[in-house]
Design a protein around this motif. Structure first.
Motif, mmCIF file in Angstrom:
data_model
loop_
_atom_site.group_PDB
_atom_site.id
_atom_site.type_symbol
_atom_site.label_atom_id
_atom_site.label_comp_id
_atom_site.label_asym_id
_atom_site.label_seq_id
_atom_site.Cartn_x
_atom_site.Cartn_y
_atom_site.Cartn_z
ATOM 1 N N CYS A 276 0.601 -1.072 -0.017
ATOM 2 C CA CYS A 276 -0.226 0.007 -0.612
ATOM 3 C C CYS A 276 0.820 1.269 -0.198
ATOM 4 O O CYS A 276 0.515 2.558 1.033
ATOM 5 C CB CYS A 276 -1.286 0.200 1.149
ATOM 6 N N GLY A 277 1.811 1.556 -0.646
ATOM 7 C CA GLY A 277 2.765 2.455 -1.130
ATOM 8 C C GLY A 277 2.574 3.397 -1.885
ATOM 9 O O GLY A 277 2.645 5.137 -1.942
ATOM 10 N N GLY A 278 1.596 3.115 -2.657
ATOM 11 C CA GLY A 278 0.404 4.149 -3.269
ATOM 12 C C GLY A 278 1.610 4.500 -4.512
ATOM 13 O O GLY A 278 2.161 6.058 -5.253
ATOM 14 N N SER A 279 1.943 3.700 -5.771
ATOM 15 C CA SER A 279 2.951 3.681 -6.048
ATOM 16 C C SER A 279 2.846 3.265 -7.257
ATOM 17 O O SER A 279 1.668 2.071 -7.575
ATOM 18 C CB SER A 279 4.217 3.338 -5.583
ATOM 19 N N GLY A 280 3.935 3.365 -8.602
ATOM 20 C CA GLY A 280 3.186 2.133 -9.975
ATOM 21 C C GLY A 280 3.639 0.926 -9.790
ATOM 22 O O GLY A 280 3.145 0.146 -10.820
ATOM 23 N N ARG A 281 4.575 0.786 -8.442
ATOM 24 C CA ARG A 281 4.942 -0.701 -8.592
ATOM 25 C C ARG A 281 4.310 -1.295 -7.326
ATOM 26 O O ARG A 281 4.779 -1.339 -6.010
ATOM 27 C CB ARG A 281 6.449 -0.594 -8.940
ATOM 28 N N ALA A 282 3.752 -3.063 -7.386
ATOM 29 C CA ALA A 282 3.244 -3.806 -6.109
ATOM 30 C C ALA A 282 3.963 -5.181 -6.012
ATOM 31 O O ALA A 282 4.078 -5.058 -7.637
ATOM 32 C CB ALA A 282 2.063 -3.139 -5.833
ATOM 33 N N TYR A 283 4.343 -5.887 -5.122
ATOM 34 C CA TYR A 283 4.051 -6.842 -4.886
ATOM 35 C C TYR A 283 4.547 -7.867 -4.175
ATOM 36 O O TYR A 283 4.426 -7.323 -3.003
ATOM 37 C CB TYR A 283 6.422 -7.037 -5.151
ATOM 38 N N ILE A 284 4.103 -8.435 -3.860
ATOM 39 C CA ILE A 284 3.230 -9.089 -2.469
ATOM 40 C C ILE A 284 3.483 -10.807 -3.054
ATOM 41 O O ILE A 284 3.446 -10.752 -3.774
ATOM 42 C CB ILE A 284 1.925 -9.512 -2.365
ATOM 43 N N ARG A 285 4.569 -11.573 -2.165
ATOM 44 C CA ARG A 285 5.061 -13.188 -2.138
ATOM 45 C C ARG A 285 4.759 -13.107 -0.973
ATOM 46 O O ARG A 285 5.734 -13.229 0.383
ATOM 47 C CB ARG A 285 6.122 -13.132 -2.880
ATOM 48 N N ARG A 286 3.793 -15.001 -0.811
ATOM 49 C CA ARG A 286 3.808 -15.596 0.244
ATOM 50 C C ARG A 286 3.265 -16.879 0.208
ATOM 51 O O ARG A 286 2.549 -16.948 -1.009
ATOM 52 C CB ARG A 286 3.175 -14.908 1.371
ATOM 53 N N GLY A 287 2.980 -17.661 1.439
ATOM 54 C CA GLY A 287 3.197 -19.132 0.823
ATOM 55 C C GLY A 287 1.539 -18.976 1.059
ATOM 56 O O GLY A 287 1.202 -18.318 2.790
ATOM 57 N N LEU A 288 0.255 -19.471 0.292
ATOM 58 C CA LEU A 288 -0.427 -19.685 0.529
ATOM 59 C C LEU A 288 -0.998 -21.006 0.738
ATOM 60 O O LEU A 288 -0.955 -22.061 -0.198
ATOM 61 C CB LEU A 288 -1.358 -18.894 -0.363
ATOM 62 N N SER A 289 -2.244 -21.460 1.061
ATOM 63 C CA SER A 289 -2.822 -22.853 1.091
ATOM 64 C C SER A 289 -3.855 -22.743 0.944
ATOM 65 O O SER A 289 -4.497 -22.255 -0.147
ATOM 66 C CB SER A 289 -3.942 -23.011 3.398
ATOM 67 N N ALA A 290 -4.243 -23.952 0.548
ATOM 68 C CA ALA A 290 -5.568 -24.246 -0.932
ATOM 69 C C ALA A 290 -6.725 -23.324 -0.406
ATOM 70 O O ALA A 290 -6.963 -23.478 0.662
ATOM 71 C CB ALA A 290 -5.610 -25.901 -1.125
ATOM 72 N N GLY A 291 -7.498 -22.789 -1.445
ATOM 73 C CA GLY A 291 -8.068 -22.063 -1.055
ATOM 74 C C GLY A 291 -8.592 -20.976 -2.449
ATOM 75 O O GLY A 291 -7.675 -20.723 -3.945
ATOM 76 N N HIS A 292 -9.613 -20.001 -2.127
ATOM 77 C CA HIS A 292 -9.822 -19.414 -3.184
ATOM 78 C C HIS A 292 -10.046 -18.081 -2.612
ATOM 79 O O HIS A 292 -9.592 -17.582 -1.236
ATOM 80 C CB HIS A 292 -11.515 -19.468 -3.507
ATOM 81 N N TYR A 293 -8.871 -17.046 -3.106
ATOM 82 C CA TYR A 293 -7.957 -15.468 -2.695
ATOM 83 C C TYR A 293 -8.305 -14.684 -3.942
ATOM 84 O O TYR A 293 -9.185 -14.989 -5.154
ATOM 85 C CB TYR A 293 -6.781 -16.079 -3.194
ATOM 86 N N PHE A 294 -8.318 -13.318 -3.511
ATOM 87 C CA PHE A 294 -8.871 -12.814 -3.984
ATOM 88 C C PHE A 294 -7.863 -10.983 -4.362
ATOM 89 O O PHE A 294 -7.259 -10.955 -3.099
ATOM 90 C CB PHE A 294 -10.105 -10.901 -3.345
ATOM 91 N N ALA A 295 -7.441 -11.112 -5.169
ATOM 92 C CA ALA A 295 -6.845 -9.896 -4.950
ATOM 93 C C ALA A 295 -7.245 -8.384 -5.743
ATOM 94 O O ALA A 295 -8.002 -7.997 -7.004
ATOM 95 C CB ALA A 295 -5.276 -10.118 -6.628
ATOM 96 N N VAL A 296 -6.982 -7.599 -5.305
ATOM 97 C CA VAL A 296 -7.135 -6.056 -5.249
ATOM 98 C C VAL A 296 -6.559 -5.535 -5.473
ATOM 99 O O VAL A 296 -5.520 -4.917 -5.021
ATOM 100 C CB VAL A 296 -7.983 -5.700 -3.992
ATOM 101 N N VAL A 297 -6.712 -4.251 -6.966
ATOM 102 C CA VAL A 297 -6.622 -2.823 -7.260
ATOM 103 C C VAL A 297 -6.682 -1.940 -7.392
ATOM 104 O O VAL A 297 -7.674 -2.043 -6.851
ATOM 105 C CB VAL A 297 -5.839 -3.129 -8.455
ATOM 106 N N ARG A 298 -6.451 -1.247 -6.173
ATOM 107 C CA ARG A 298 -7.032 0.466 -5.899
ATOM 108 C C ARG A 298 -6.160 1.367 -6.119
ATOM 109 O O ARG A 298 -5.041 1.513 -5.833
ATOM 110 C CB ARG A 298 -7.421 -0.168 -4.724
ATOM 111 N N ALA A 299 -6.721 2.298 -6.899
ATOM 112 C CA ALA A 299 -6.161 3.575 -7.090
ATOM 113 C C ALA A 299 -6.372 4.688 -5.735
ATOM 114 O O ALA A 299 -7.831 4.486 -5.053
ATOM 115 C CB ALA A 299 -7.098 4.267 -8.045
ATOM 116 N N ARG A 300 -5.829 5.904 -5.815
ATOM 117 C CA ARG A 300 -5.883 6.207 -4.232
ATOM 118 C C ARG A 300 -5.777 7.985 -4.783
ATOM 119 O O ARG A 300 -4.766 8.650 -6.086
ATOM 120 C CB ARG A 300 -4.821 5.917 -3.166
ATOM 121 N N ASN A 301 -5.899 8.789 -4.078
ATOM 122 C CA ASN A 301 -5.206 10.637 -4.486
ATOM 123 C C ASN A 301 -5.733 10.520 -4.956
ATOM 124 O O ASN A 301 -5.594 12.092 -6.640
ATOM 125 C CB ASN A 301 -4.255 10.586 -4.185
ATOM 126 N N GLY A 302 -7.259 9.881 -6.354
ATOM 127 C CA GLY A 302 -7.396 10.592 -7.272
ATOM 128 C C GLY A 302 -6.377 10.092 -8.710
ATOM 129 O O GLY A 302 -7.102 10.966 -9.724
#
Length: 418
Positions: A276-302
């Motif tokens: 949530c740094g509010g930049s043009g680049r973002a990176y998430i890496r983590r271990g996840l168990s079996a399941g269904h997930y959501f990735a959300v891209v959100r604009a900030r500050n107009g």
């Protein structure tokens, strides 16, 4: 300073909060500063202040809390002449009444002024069970508060809103059973001086991209999209499945001026991670168990612009470095060790082995790197002859593949003695 006159009444202090407007006119060539202080026990805390302009006028507005005590000061500037002044104090209620002006389908651009036009009410029809998205964007870094009131509201001060935002922003709302109807959106200007605050307000029904599930994001797939935080397209949802416990990487790429957040949620909406740094680049890496997930891209500050979102799901691996099935080995001088690197589950890829030597005075120091390739069964072998007596350690690093995650082994300890 000779004298002054104060017109108006201080509001009933039983009110929880009330907006107070001060207007001062200094006569003749008198110049000074109008200031407001809150009294707390024996201390004074500044609230706001304003100097007289070229016409001898000073204007202020502040929100007074019920039960609090305030002091209003008008002081002559050190190099100013004496003179008289007039101070008018008013405590107006909201000038706008429910339900408010119907909001155009494409939204509206308008202005407020903390002193001259401090509030405005708009209205829109919402149906029970339908989710709506709302975005209020103040311009120029200013703040405009907005509150959403249910149908039938008769007064904005005595009725509690269903949503309240102090400085604009994006929200969603779903009316409950028998709560459909014309909702009021009450806007209030923040600030202590007369200034024009520009804003854009839009309301629209929310779709799957706004509230989920959004578009499917497959493994090793890149999706393209765009957001406009100054309009109504502020959030994009994506969903993906993880078949087994895996190493998951999400990567967002956008323009240099974009201010986007990347959020990871579970199927139940539980927050898992956010870049949530509010930049043009973002990176998430983590271990996840079996399941269904959501990735959300959100604009900030107009902010706005196009973006690319990529997903990489890799099976989690474990690496071992062994000699004859053991991690503790003793060799004679000149003896060769058959070092075996095992990657499980089996994966073919590059492996590096770091070899360190132990020096009695310095501890462990680097000796050399060896690069190997595991085969289809996930095994790489190295015939290694220690060049000297003493203690040695080896650690293998599997660099990973598009389907298998990187991993490293524990140390293999080799002792060479005669």
């Amino acid at each position: 300073m000779r004298s002054g006159r104060v017109d108006g009444l201080v509001p009933d202090q039983r009110c929880a909060e009330r907006r107070i407007i001060l207007r001062l006119h200094a006569d003749g060539d008198l110049d000074g500063v109008l200031a407001v202080y809150q009294v707390r026990r024996s201390q004074l805390f500044p609230v706001t202040c304003d100097a007289t302009d070229q016409n001898g006028r000073a204007e202020l507005v502040f929100d007074a809390t019920g039960g609090a005590n305030y002091l209003i000061l008008f002081g002559r500037l050190r190099d100013s002449v004496d003179g008289t002044f007039t101070l008018r104090v008013t405590a107006p209620g909201p000038s706008s009444k429910p339900p408010g002006t119907p909001l155009p389908a494409k939204g509206v651009r308008s202005t407020l002024n903390p002193l001259e036009r401090p509030d405005k009410a708009w209205s829109t029809v919402m149906r029970a069970g339908t989710t709506y998205k709302m975005n209020l964007v103040p311009r120029g870094g200013q703040c405009v508060a907005f509150s959403l009131f249910a149908p039938g509201t008769r007064d904005f001060r005595s009725t509690g809103p269903v949503i309240r935002r102090e400085c604009g922003g994006y929200s969603t709302y779903t009316p409950g059973p028998r709560l459909g109807g014309r909702y009021s959106i009450f806007l209030e200007a923040h600030g202590s001086r007369s200034v024009t605050l520009r804003y854009r307000l839009q309301v629209a029904p929310a779709g799957p991209d706004d509230i989920g599930p959004g578009r499917l994001l497959g493994n090793q797939q890149t999706r393209r999209g765009s957001l406009n935080g100054s309009r109504i397209n502020v959030v994009n949802f994506f969903h993906f499945d993880v078949a087994r416990h895996s190493d998951v990487t999400l990567r967002l790429r956008a323009g240099a001026r974009a201010q986007f957040d990347l959020v990871l949620l579970s199927e139940t909406g539980r927050f898992l991670d956010c870049e949530c740094g509010g930049s043009g680049r973002a990176y998430i890496r983590r271990g996840l168990s079996a399941g269904h997930y959501f990735a959300v891209v959100r604009a900030r500050n107009g902010s706005g612009g196009s973006y690319r979102l990529s997903l990489l799901i890799r099976e989690i691996t474990a690496t071992q470095t062994l000699v004859g099935g053991s991690r503790l080995v003793t060799l004679r001088p000149g003896q060769t060790a058959s070092v075996e690197v095992r990657v499980a589950p089996a994966a073919a890829g590059r492996v590096q082995i770091r070899i360190d030597r132990f020096l009695p005075l310095d501890g462990w120091v680097f000796s050399r790197l060896v690069s190997l390739q595991t085969g289809a069964v996930g095994v790489a072998q190295l015939s290694w002859r220690p060049p000297a007596l003493g203690r040695w350690r080896l650690q293998a690093f599997f660099r990973g593949t598009p389907t298998a995650s990187p991993s490293s082994s524990a140390y293999l300890i080799v002792t060479v003695r005669s």
